[in-house]
Design a protein around this motif. Structure first.
Motif, PDB file in Angstrom:
ATOM      1  N   ARG A 233       0.805  -1.210   0.000  1.00  0.00           N
ATOM      2  CA  ARG A 233       0.000   0.000   0.000  1.00  0.00           C
ATOM      3  C   ARG A 233       0.847   1.273   0.000  1.00  0.00           C
ATOM      4  O   ARG A 233       0.338   2.365  -0.262  1.00  0.00           O
ATOM      5  CB  ARG A 233      -0.968   0.010   1.182  1.00  0.00           C
ATOM      6  CG  ARG A 233      -1.988  -1.126   1.146  1.00  0.00           C
ATOM      7  CD  ARG A 233      -3.146  -0.868   2.080  1.00  0.00           C
ATOM      8  NE  ARG A 233      -3.951   0.259   1.634  1.00  0.00           N
ATOM      9  CZ  ARG A 233      -4.879   0.187   0.682  1.00  0.00           C
ATOM     10  NH1 ARG A 233      -5.097  -0.967   0.054  1.00  0.00           N
ATOM     11  NH2 ARG A 233      -5.563   1.249   0.348  1.00  0.00           N
ATOM     12  N   GLU A 234       2.133   1.143   0.308  1.00  0.00           N
ATOM     13  CA  GLU A 234       2.985   2.324   0.241  1.00  0.00           C
ATOM     14  C   GLU A 234       3.161   2.810  -1.200  1.00  0.00           C
ATOM     15  O   GLU A 234       3.645   3.924  -1.415  1.00  0.00           O
ATOM     16  CB  GLU A 234       4.347   2.041   0.866  1.00  0.00           C
ATOM     17  CG  GLU A 234       5.154   0.963   0.172  1.00  0.00           C
ATOM     18  CD  GLU A 234       6.482   0.719   0.875  1.00  0.00           C
ATOM     19  OE1 GLU A 234       7.297   1.667   0.957  1.00  0.00           O
ATOM     20  OE2 GLU A 234       6.694  -0.407   1.365  1.00  0.00           O
ATOM     21  N   ASP A 235       2.754   2.006  -2.182  1.00  0.00           N
ATOM     22  CA  ASP A 235       2.832   2.420  -3.582  1.00  0.00           C
ATOM     23  C   ASP A 235       1.552   3.082  -4.063  1.00  0.00           C
ATOM     24  O   ASP A 235       1.468   3.496  -5.222  1.00  0.00           O
ATOM     25  CB  ASP A 235       3.134   1.204  -4.475  1.00  0.00           C
ATOM     26  CG  ASP A 235       4.513   0.633  -4.229  1.00  0.00           C
ATOM     27  OD1 ASP A 235       5.483   1.409  -4.310  1.00  0.00           O
ATOM     28  OD2 ASP A 235       4.621  -0.574  -3.953  1.00  0.00           O
ATOM     29  N   VAL A 236       0.537   3.188  -3.207  1.00  0.00           N
ATOM     30  CA  VAL A 236      -0.717   3.816  -3.609  1.00  0.00           C
ATOM     31  C   VAL A 236      -0.522   5.260  -4.068  1.00  0.00           C
ATOM     32  O   VAL A 236      -1.088   5.673  -5.087  1.00  0.00           O
ATOM     33  CB  VAL A 236      -1.760   3.729  -2.473  1.00  0.00           C
ATOM     34  CG1 VAL A 236      -2.957   4.622  -2.753  1.00  0.00           C
ATOM     35  CG2 VAL A 236      -2.212   2.289  -2.281  1.00  0.00           C
ATOM     36  N   PRO A 237       0.279   6.099  -3.361  1.00  0.00           N
ATOM     37  CA  PRO A 237       0.468   7.469  -3.848  1.00  0.00           C
ATOM     38  C   PRO A 237       1.029   7.542  -5.263  1.00  0.00           C
ATOM     39  O   PRO A 237       0.644   8.424  -6.043  1.00  0.00           O
ATOM     40  CB  PRO A 237       1.444   8.069  -2.824  1.00  0.00           C
ATOM     41  CG  PRO A 237       1.199   7.298  -1.566  1.00  0.00           C
ATOM     42  CD  PRO A 237       0.913   5.904  -2.033  1.00  0.00           C
ATOM     43  N   ALA A 238       1.946   6.636  -5.626  1.00  0.00           N
ATOM     44  CA  ALA A 238       2.505   6.636  -6.980  1.00  0.00           C
ATOM     45  C   ALA A 238       1.419   6.317  -8.008  1.00  0.00           C
ATOM     46  O   ALA A 238       1.362   6.922  -9.094  1.00  0.00           O
ATOM     47  CB  ALA A 238       3.645   5.625  -7.080  1.00  0.00           C
ATOM     48  N   ARG A 244      -3.750  10.961 -11.740  1.00  0.00           N
ATOM     49  CA  ARG A 244      -3.903  12.411 -11.911  1.00  0.00           C
ATOM     50  C   ARG A 244      -3.383  12.855 -13.279  1.00  0.00           C
ATOM     51  O   ARG A 244      -3.992  13.686 -13.946  1.00  0.00           O
ATOM     52  CB  ARG A 244      -3.144  13.126 -10.786  1.00  0.00           C
ATOM     53  CG  ARG A 244      -3.456  14.627 -10.699  1.00  0.00           C
ATOM     54  CD  ARG A 244      -2.663  15.282  -9.567  1.00  0.00           C
ATOM     55  NE  ARG A 244      -2.872  14.592  -8.307  1.00  0.00           N
ATOM     56  CZ  ARG A 244      -1.914  13.982  -7.614  1.00  0.00           C
ATOM     57  NH1 ARG A 244      -0.672  13.993  -8.078  1.00  0.00           N
ATOM     58  NH2 ARG A 244      -2.183  13.373  -6.477  1.00  0.00           N
ATOM     59  N   TRP A 245      -2.281  12.308 -13.718  1.00  0.00           N
ATOM     60  CA  TRP A 245      -1.706  12.710 -15.000  1.00  0.00           C
ATOM     61  C   TRP A 245      -2.575  12.283 -16.175  1.00  0.00           C
ATOM     62  O   TRP A 245      -2.696  13.023 -17.164  1.00  0.00           O
ATOM     63  CB  TRP A 245      -0.297  12.148 -15.152  1.00  0.00           C
ATOM     64  CG  TRP A 245       0.736  12.978 -14.455  1.00  0.00           C
ATOM     65  CD1 TRP A 245       1.461  12.667 -13.350  1.00  0.00           C
ATOM     66  CD2 TRP A 245       1.154  14.299 -14.827  1.00  0.00           C
ATOM     67  NE1 TRP A 245       2.295  13.691 -12.995  1.00  0.00           N
ATOM     68  CE2 TRP A 245       2.129  14.715 -13.882  1.00  0.00           C
ATOM     69  CE3 TRP A 245       0.802  15.165 -15.850  1.00  0.00           C
ATOM     70  CZ2 TRP A 245       2.757  15.956 -13.952  1.00  0.00           C
ATOM     71  CZ3 TRP A 245       1.423  16.412 -15.920  1.00  0.00           C
ATOM     72  CH2 TRP A 245       2.380  16.796 -14.978  1.00  0.00           C
ATOM     73  N   LEU A 303      -8.544  16.756 -10.170  1.00  0.00           N
ATOM     74  CA  LEU A 303      -8.609  17.402  -8.861  1.00  0.00           C
ATOM     75  C   LEU A 303      -8.812  16.415  -7.720  1.00  0.00           C
ATOM     76  O   LEU A 303      -8.467  16.718  -6.570  1.00  0.00           O
ATOM     77  CB  LEU A 303      -9.745  18.429  -8.848  1.00  0.00           C
ATOM     78  CG  LEU A 303      -9.633  19.586  -9.850  1.00  0.00           C
ATOM     79  CD1 LEU A 303     -10.845  20.501  -9.746  1.00  0.00           C
ATOM     80  CD2 LEU A 303      -8.337  20.367  -9.636  1.00  0.00           C
ATOM     81  N   GLY A 304      -9.380  15.253  -8.026  1.00  0.00           N
ATOM     82  CA  GLY A 304      -9.770  14.334  -6.967  1.00  0.00           C
ATOM     83  C   GLY A 304      -8.759  13.281  -6.607  1.00  0.00           C
ATOM     84  O   GLY A 304      -8.891  12.626  -5.570  1.00  0.00           O
ATOM     85  N   ALA A 305      -7.731  13.056  -7.437  1.00  0.00           N
ATOM     86  CA  ALA A 305      -6.726  12.028  -7.139  1.00  0.00           C
ATOM     87  C   ALA A 305      -5.776  12.548  -6.060  1.00  0.00           C
ATOM     88  O   ALA A 305      -4.918  13.392  -6.338  1.00  0.00           O
ATOM     89  CB  ALA A 305      -5.976  11.644  -8.408  1.00  0.00           C
ATOM     90  N   ARG A 306      -5.934  12.075  -4.830  1.00  0.00           N
ATOM     91  CA  ARG A 306      -5.103  12.507  -3.706  1.00  0.00           C
ATOM     92  C   ARG A 306      -4.051  11.450  -3.392  1.00  0.00           C
ATOM     93  O   ARG A 306      -3.807  10.546  -4.194  1.00  0.00           O
ATOM     94  CB  ARG A 306      -5.985  12.767  -2.485  1.00  0.00           C
ATOM     95  CG  ARG A 306      -7.095  13.775  -2.734  1.00  0.00           C
ATOM     96  CD  ARG A 306      -6.553  15.178  -2.929  1.00  0.00           C
ATOM     97  NE  ARG A 306      -7.598  16.167  -3.111  1.00  0.00           N
ATOM     98  CZ  ARG A 306      -7.374  17.476  -3.219  1.00  0.00           C
ATOM     99  NH1 ARG A 306      -6.145  17.923  -3.150  1.00  0.00           N
ATOM    100  NH2 ARG A 306      -8.374  18.311  -3.396  1.00  0.00           N
ATOM    101  N   THR A 308      -4.230   9.292  -0.874  1.00  0.00           N
ATOM    102  CA  THR A 308      -4.837   8.077  -0.330  1.00  0.00           C
ATOM    103  C   THR A 308      -6.058   7.707  -1.154  1.00  0.00           C
ATOM    104  O   THR A 308      -6.701   8.572  -1.764  1.00  0.00           O
ATOM    105  CB  THR A 308      -5.255   8.279   1.137  1.00  0.00           C
ATOM    106  OG1 THR A 308      -6.299   9.259   1.201  1.00  0.00           O
ATOM    107  CG2 THR A 308      -4.080   8.724   1.978  1.00  0.00           C
ATOM    108  N   LEU A 309      -6.377   6.417  -1.142  1.00  0.00           N
ATOM    109  CA  LEU A 309      -7.523   5.953  -1.915  1.00  0.00           C
ATOM    110  C   LEU A 309      -8.822   6.491  -1.328  1.00  0.00           C
ATOM    111  O   LEU A 309      -9.728   6.903  -2.068  1.00  0.00           O
ATOM    112  CB  LEU A 309      -7.535   4.422  -1.934  1.00  0.00           C
ATOM    113  CG  LEU A 309      -8.534   3.762  -2.888  1.00  0.00           C
ATOM    114  CD1 LEU A 309      -8.262   4.182  -4.332  1.00  0.00           C
ATOM    115  CD2 LEU A 309      -8.460   2.250  -2.766  1.00  0.00           C
ATOM    116  N   ALA A 310      -8.919   6.529   0.004  1.00  0.00           N
ATOM    117  CA  ALA A 310     -10.142   7.030   0.628  1.00  0.00           C
ATOM    118  C   ALA A 310     -10.353   8.510   0.320  1.00  0.00           C
ATOM    119  O   ALA A 310     -11.489   8.970   0.171  1.00  0.00           O
ATOM    120  CB  ALA A 310     -10.078   6.812   2.138  1.00  0.00           C
ATOM    121  N   GLY A 311      -9.277   9.250   0.213  1.00  0.00           N
ATOM    122  CA  GLY A 311      -9.390  10.668  -0.080  1.00  0.00           C
ATOM    123  C   GLY A 311      -9.585  10.980  -1.552  1.00  0.00           C
ATOM    124  O   GLY A 311      -9.714  12.151  -1.921  1.00  0.00           O
TER     125      GLY A 311
END
Length: 493
Positions: A233-238, A244-245, A303-306, A308-311
């Protein structure tokens, strides 16, 4: 066939590593029954839909023309009638008639709720050869055009001697009569045709950008939710950064597609790309709704891709809006039964997103781990995605066949039309992607999971998985480009 035999066959199809069989705590073994249930449910639902489907409705196309193409009319022609299979919307001039003396002004009047277009010339058409070019939009917004050629005979007006003498006086001896500037007109027409062709290519590339954004964004969110578990899950931000791109890519594609479509509708007038009136004409039919859904969806993904998945709930909403815009932009509104085509199209899009987006994200995650000098640890990643991808491939294939059956009028259109040939090309590229995926699932993933091998072999297998994902991604770009062409084209082309 016994239950044990059936389970064994399904395990083989899902490429379960030997270490996973018989171990309910293994992530792949635990996920396999869910994948089998989901895949089976999709297959059963699609089969029931196909069995219960009624006859398909007609595609939008020219049904009859009066005078008919290739015919000869005996006497003057006072009106021309175009009858379509479904209601259409006039685009631009809608009907342009050219005769022996050049362009013939006509008044175009829609009748019968848009099924019929009546073109009335200012003066009845007299002897000569004529061409009628028509340009309309189907109910789904797709532009359609065609040409009808006919001849008029036995309608030449009587020319009196006085009239002949007057013509002689108008052109005294030794004075050259003005020569129509046909060359300039022909060059202008050729330039506008080239501009329209180029704009059509740009519109399809922009449509491909929107489709790619939707598939990768939706598949990336599914990948983050279903594949990245535990320490992965540490790869979720990537993954969410990549989502987002592709939102940016889709957002750029929407206005570009509108501008290019406006030039196409205006039949090559480049100024139409920035003309508000022409842009309004380009939004005919469902096109306005389609582009609004796609634009809003792309903006929400961006705008919505943060982190974390929940966010990232807004990005989830954005992918749903993008998907709705893509489904309504296809042949869902031009063939029927609409409920069947839309249901199958949604299923096809969801499965394709899970497959395409997942492959892209496998490459993203492994590349990020390599860049950060972290262990690739590709075993769990590959085995989890293997299950998801297998179910997705099966659903994509079944739904794709169902859509083709509903869209085509007859099987021979697969090789008699450019639409069918492009579809066959798409199927061939998909088969190549599936072959690469099969090698990954049946060879590379078991290698990653095999016990008793050192770090060097695990690193080599991880590199193979990353390289294979890169190859699959490249071929999938080609598939999306072909899909964008198919969506924008008429099945009769």
């Amino acid at each position: 066939m016994t239950a044990r035999t059936t389970a064994a066959a399904l395990d083989a199809a899902l490429a379960l590593p030997p270490a996973a069989r018989g171990r309910p705590d293994h992530p792949t073994a635990a996920a396999a029954p869910r994948a089998r249930a989901i895949t089976g449910g999709f297959l059963l639902a699609l089969l029931l839909l196909l069995v219960g489907a009624g006859p398909a409705q007609a595609h939008t196309d020219l049904d009859t023309a009066e005078p008919a193409d290739g015919s000869t009319s005996d006497g003057p022609v006072e009106e021309m009638v175009l009858t379509f299979t479904l209601p259409v919307t006039p685009l631009g001039e809608a009907v342009e008639v050219t005769g022996p003396d050049g362009a013939v002004p006509v008044e175009v009047t829609p009748q019968d709720d848009g099924v019929v277009l009546l073109a009335t010339p200012a003066e009845p058409l007299t002897d000569g050869e004529y061409t009628l070019d028509w340009n309309v939009a189907a109910e789904d917004g797709h532009p359609l055009d065609g040409t009808v050629a006919f001849t008029v005979a036995g309608a030449a007006p009587d020319v009196s001697d006085d009239g002949a003498a007057a013509d002689d006086e108008a052109s005294p001896a030794g004075t050259a009569a003005p020569v129509p500037d046909d060359t300039v007109a022909a060059d202008t027409a050729a330039a506008e045709e080239d501009a329209a062709d180029f704009a059509a290519v740009v519109a399809r590339l922009a449509g491909a950008a929107v489709l790619w954004g939707a598939l990768v964004a939706g598949g990336g969110l599914l990948f983050a939710a279903l594949v990245l578990r535990g320490r992965d899950r540490e790869d979720v931000p990537a993954v969410l950064t990549a989502v987002r791109w592709v939102g940016v890519l889709a957002l750029v594609g929407v206005p570009l597609r509108l501008a290019a479509r406006s030039v196409v509708v205006a039949q090559g007038d480049v100024g139409a790309a920035v003309d508000p009136s022409a842009l309004g004409d380009a939004l005919t039919g469902d096109t306005g709704l389609v582009l609004a859904l796609q634009g809003a969806g792309a903006l929400a993904v961006l705008l919505g891709a943060r982190r974390t998945l929940a966010g990232s709930w807004l990005a989830v909403v954005g992918t749903l809006l993008l998907g709705a815009g893509i489904v309504l932009d296809g042949h869902s509104n031009s063939v029927g039964p609409h409920w069947l085509v839309i249901t199958t199209d949604v299923t096809h899009l969801l499965a394709a997103g899970a497959w395409v987006g997942g492959v892209v994200m496998v490459g993203v995650v492994l590349r990020r781990r390599r860049r950060d000098a972290r262990p690739l640890d590709a075993g769990l990643l590959g085995s989890r995605f293997s299950v998801l991808a297998t179910g997705s491939v099966v659903v994509v294939g079944i739904a794709g066949v169902a859509l083709t059956v509903e869209i085509l009028d007859r099987p021979s259109q697969l090789w008699e039309t450019s639409w069918g040939l492009f579809l066959l090309a798409k199927v061939a590229v998909v088969a190549v992607v599936a072959a690469i995926g099969a090698y990954q699932h049946f060879r590379v993933v078991p290698m990653l999971q095999a016990p008793g091998h050192g770090a060097r072999r695990a690193h080599k297998a991880g590199s193979l998985l990353q390289r294979g994902a890169g190859h699959e991604t490249g071929f999938m770009v080609v598939v999306v480009l072909l899909t964008a062409w198919l969506v924008a084209a008429s099945v009769h082309e």
